[in-house]
Write a protein that holds these residues in place. Structure first.
Motif, mmCIF file in Angstrom:
data_model
loop_
_atom_site.group_PDB
_atom_site.id
_atom_site.type_symbol
_atom_site.label_atom_id
_atom_site.label_comp_id
_atom_site.label_asym_id
_atom_site.label_seq_id
_atom_site.Cartn_x
_atom_site.Cartn_y
_atom_site.Cartn_z
ATOM 1 N N PHE A 114 0.793 -1.223 0.000
ATOM 2 C CA PHE A 114 0.000 0.000 0.000
ATOM 3 C C PHE A 114 0.834 1.287 0.000
ATOM 4 C CE2 PHE A 114 -2.945 -3.153 1.716
ATOM 5 C CZ PHE A 114 -4.031 -2.952 0.874
ATOM 6 N N LYS A 115 2.140 1.151 0.155
ATOM 7 C CA LYS A 115 3.047 2.309 0.204
ATOM 8 C C LYS A 115 2.532 3.314 1.230
ATOM 9 C CE LYS A 115 5.451 0.629 -3.220
ATOM 10 N NZ LYS A 115 6.095 -0.564 -2.809
ATOM 11 N N ASP A 116 2.359 4.570 0.831
ATOM 12 C CA ASP A 116 1.916 5.619 1.759
ATOM 13 C C ASP A 116 0.405 5.821 1.733
ATOM 14 O OD1 ASP A 116 4.525 6.135 2.523
ATOM 15 O OD2 ASP A 116 4.827 7.558 0.886
ATOM 16 N N GLN A 117 -0.324 4.936 1.081
ATOM 17 C CA GLN A 117 -1.756 5.117 0.916
ATOM 18 C C GLN A 117 -2.572 4.308 1.920
ATOM 19 O OE1 GLN A 117 -2.298 4.011 -3.141
ATOM 20 N NE2 GLN A 117 -1.128 5.723 -3.919
ATOM 21 N N LEU A 118 -1.948 3.810 2.967
ATOM 22 C CA LEU A 118 -2.632 2.986 3.953
ATOM 23 C C LEU A 118 -3.018 3.838 5.158
ATOM 24 C CD1 LEU A 118 -3.501 0.079 4.635
ATOM 25 C CD2 LEU A 118 -1.276 -0.227 5.700
ATOM 26 N N ALA A 119 -4.313 4.040 5.324
ATOM 27 C CA ALA A 119 -4.813 4.810 6.467
ATOM 28 C C ALA A 119 -4.730 3.951 7.722
ATOM 29 C CB ALA A 119 -6.259 5.237 6.221
ATOM 30 N N PRO A 120 -4.597 4.571 8.896
ATOM 31 C CA PRO A 120 -4.527 3.800 10.144
ATOM 32 C C PRO A 120 -5.706 2.837 10.325
ATOM 33 C CG PRO A 120 -3.965 6.077 10.564
ATOM 34 C CD PRO A 120 -4.437 6.008 9.139
ATOM 35 N N GLU A 121 -6.906 3.258 9.908
ATOM 36 C CA GLU A 121 -8.075 2.393 10.047
ATOM 37 C C GLU A 121 -7.941 1.152 9.173
ATOM 38 O OE1 GLU A 121 -8.234 5.646 9.113
ATOM 39 O OE2 GLU A 121 -8.902 6.529 10.997
ATOM 40 N N GLN A 122 -7.439 1.346 7.945
ATOM 41 C CA GLN A 122 -7.233 0.206 7.045
ATOM 42 C C GLN A 122 -6.187 -0.748 7.618
ATOM 43 O OE1 GLN A 122 -6.227 2.769 3.683
ATOM 44 N NE2 GLN A 122 -7.669 1.550 2.467
ATOM 45 N N PHE A 123 -5.132 -0.174 8.170
ATOM 46 C CA PHE A 123 -4.078 -1.005 8.753
ATOM 47 C C PHE A 123 -4.646 -1.885 9.860
ATOM 48 C CE2 PHE A 123 -0.792 -1.971 11.807
ATOM 49 C CZ PHE A 123 0.210 -2.483 10.996
ATOM 50 N N LEU A 124 -5.422 -1.289 10.755
ATOM 51 C CA LEU A 124 -6.019 -2.052 11.858
ATOM 52 C C LEU A 124 -6.968 -3.128 11.341
ATOM 53 C CD1 LEU A 124 -6.635 0.701 14.528
ATOM 54 C CD2 LEU A 124 -5.026 -1.209 14.643
ATOM 55 N N PHE A 125 -7.778 -2.781 10.343
ATOM 56 C CA PHE A 125 -8.707 -3.753 9.765
ATOM 57 C C PHE A 125 -7.934 -4.941 9.191
ATOM 58 C CE2 PHE A 125 -10.727 -5.408 5.907
ATOM 59 C CZ PHE A 125 -11.882 -5.944 6.453
ATOM 60 N N LEU A 126 -6.902 -4.671 8.418
ATOM 61 C CA LEU A 126 -6.111 -5.751 7.806
ATOM 62 C C LEU A 126 -5.321 -6.530 8.852
ATOM 63 C CD1 LEU A 126 -4.948 -3.801 4.648
ATOM 64 C CD2 LEU A 126 -6.585 -5.691 4.716
ATOM 65 N N ALA A 127 -4.835 -5.848 9.872
ATOM 66 C CA ALA A 127 -4.043 -6.515 10.907
ATOM 67 C C ALA A 127 -4.901 -7.480 11.731
ATOM 68 C CB ALA A 127 -3.392 -5.487 11.836
ATOM 69 N N LEU A 128 -6.180 -7.197 11.863
ATOM 70 C CA LEU A 128 -7.059 -8.035 12.671
ATOM 71 C C LEU A 128 -7.647 -9.214 11.887
ATOM 72 C CD1 LEU A 128 -8.850 -5.249 14.728
ATOM 73 C CD2 LEU A 128 -7.088 -6.851 15.509
ATOM 74 N N ARG A 129 -7.399 -9.271 10.591
ATOM 75 C CA ARG A 129 -7.888 -10.403 9.784
ATOM 76 C C ARG A 129 -7.129 -11.662 10.158
ATOM 77 N NH1 ARG A 129 -7.924 -8.764 3.640
ATOM 78 N NH2 ARG A 129 -8.837 -10.834 3.514
ATOM 79 N N ASN A 130 -7.742 -12.808 9.943
ATOM 80 C CA ASN A 130 -7.090 -14.082 10.238
ATOM 81 C C ASN A 130 -5.923 -14.358 9.303
ATOM 82 O OD1 ASN A 130 -8.707 -14.723 12.376
ATOM 83 N ND2 ASN A 130 -10.226 -15.774 11.123
ATOM 84 N N SER A 131 -6.041 -13.930 8.068
ATOM 85 C CA SER A 131 -4.937 -14.142 7.123
ATOM 86 C C SER A 131 -4.891 -12.977 6.161
ATOM 87 C CB SER A 131 -5.106 -15.455 6.361
ATOM 88 O OG SER A 131 -6.231 -15.391 5.519
ATOM 89 N N TYR A 132 -3.725 -12.776 5.600
ATOM 90 C CA TYR A 132 -3.521 -11.694 4.642
ATOM 91 C C TYR A 132 -2.640 -12.225 3.530
ATOM 92 C CZ TYR A 132 -1.825 -7.511 2.429
ATOM 93 O OH TYR A 132 -1.506 -6.579 1.493
#
Length: 133
Positions: A114-132
């Motif tokens: 995502f380079k510099d286009q990752l908002a903190p909310e998106q980061f948290l959402f993706l970090a809490l997923r079971n897999s990425y």
């Protein structure tokens, strides 16, 4: 840790392995090496098993024998570049426990994707997923 880089692209596969046997490497790389892949390695004999089991072309080089740049088309500079970049990024953490290494790799993949286009909310959402992926 095993790292595979698709030459000429930014496509990277990395995974933490408990062991680096031929069987473990084969299973880790099975989903990322197509039948048209060329496996270029550092000479670790376990990769011969991978190439044989996955039926892909393979070659290797050992820098002390073939020179710093590799041997013809066989080189691992892309993987070395990724390794160097990862180590530089991880320096700020002053050491990472092996049991958490996969989490740091996932974090790094998010940042690279995502380079510099990752908002903190998106980061948290993706970090809490079971897999990425």
């Amino acid at each position: 840790m095993v790292v595979a880089v698709q030459r000429g692209t930014q496509v990277v596969f990395d995974q933490v392995l408990e062991r680096t046997t031929g069987a473990d490497l084969t299973e880790a790389l099975r989903s990322v090496l197509g039948t048209d892949a060329v496996l270029s390695t550092d000479g670790n004999a376990a990769y011969w098993t991978v190439a044989e089991q996955l039926n892909v072309e393979s070659g290797y080089f050992v820098s002390q024998y073939h020179g710093k740049g590799g041997h013809g088309p066989w080189h691992v500079q892309s993987v070395n570049r990724y390794d160097s970049s990862l180590k530089s990024w991880m320096t700020r953490f002053r050491g990472v426990a092996t049991k958490y290494l996969a989490n740091y790799l996932g974090w790094r993949r998010l940042l690279n994707r995502f380079k510099d286009q990752l908002a903190p909310e998106q980061f948290l959402f993706l970090a809490l997923r079971n897999s990425y992926q």
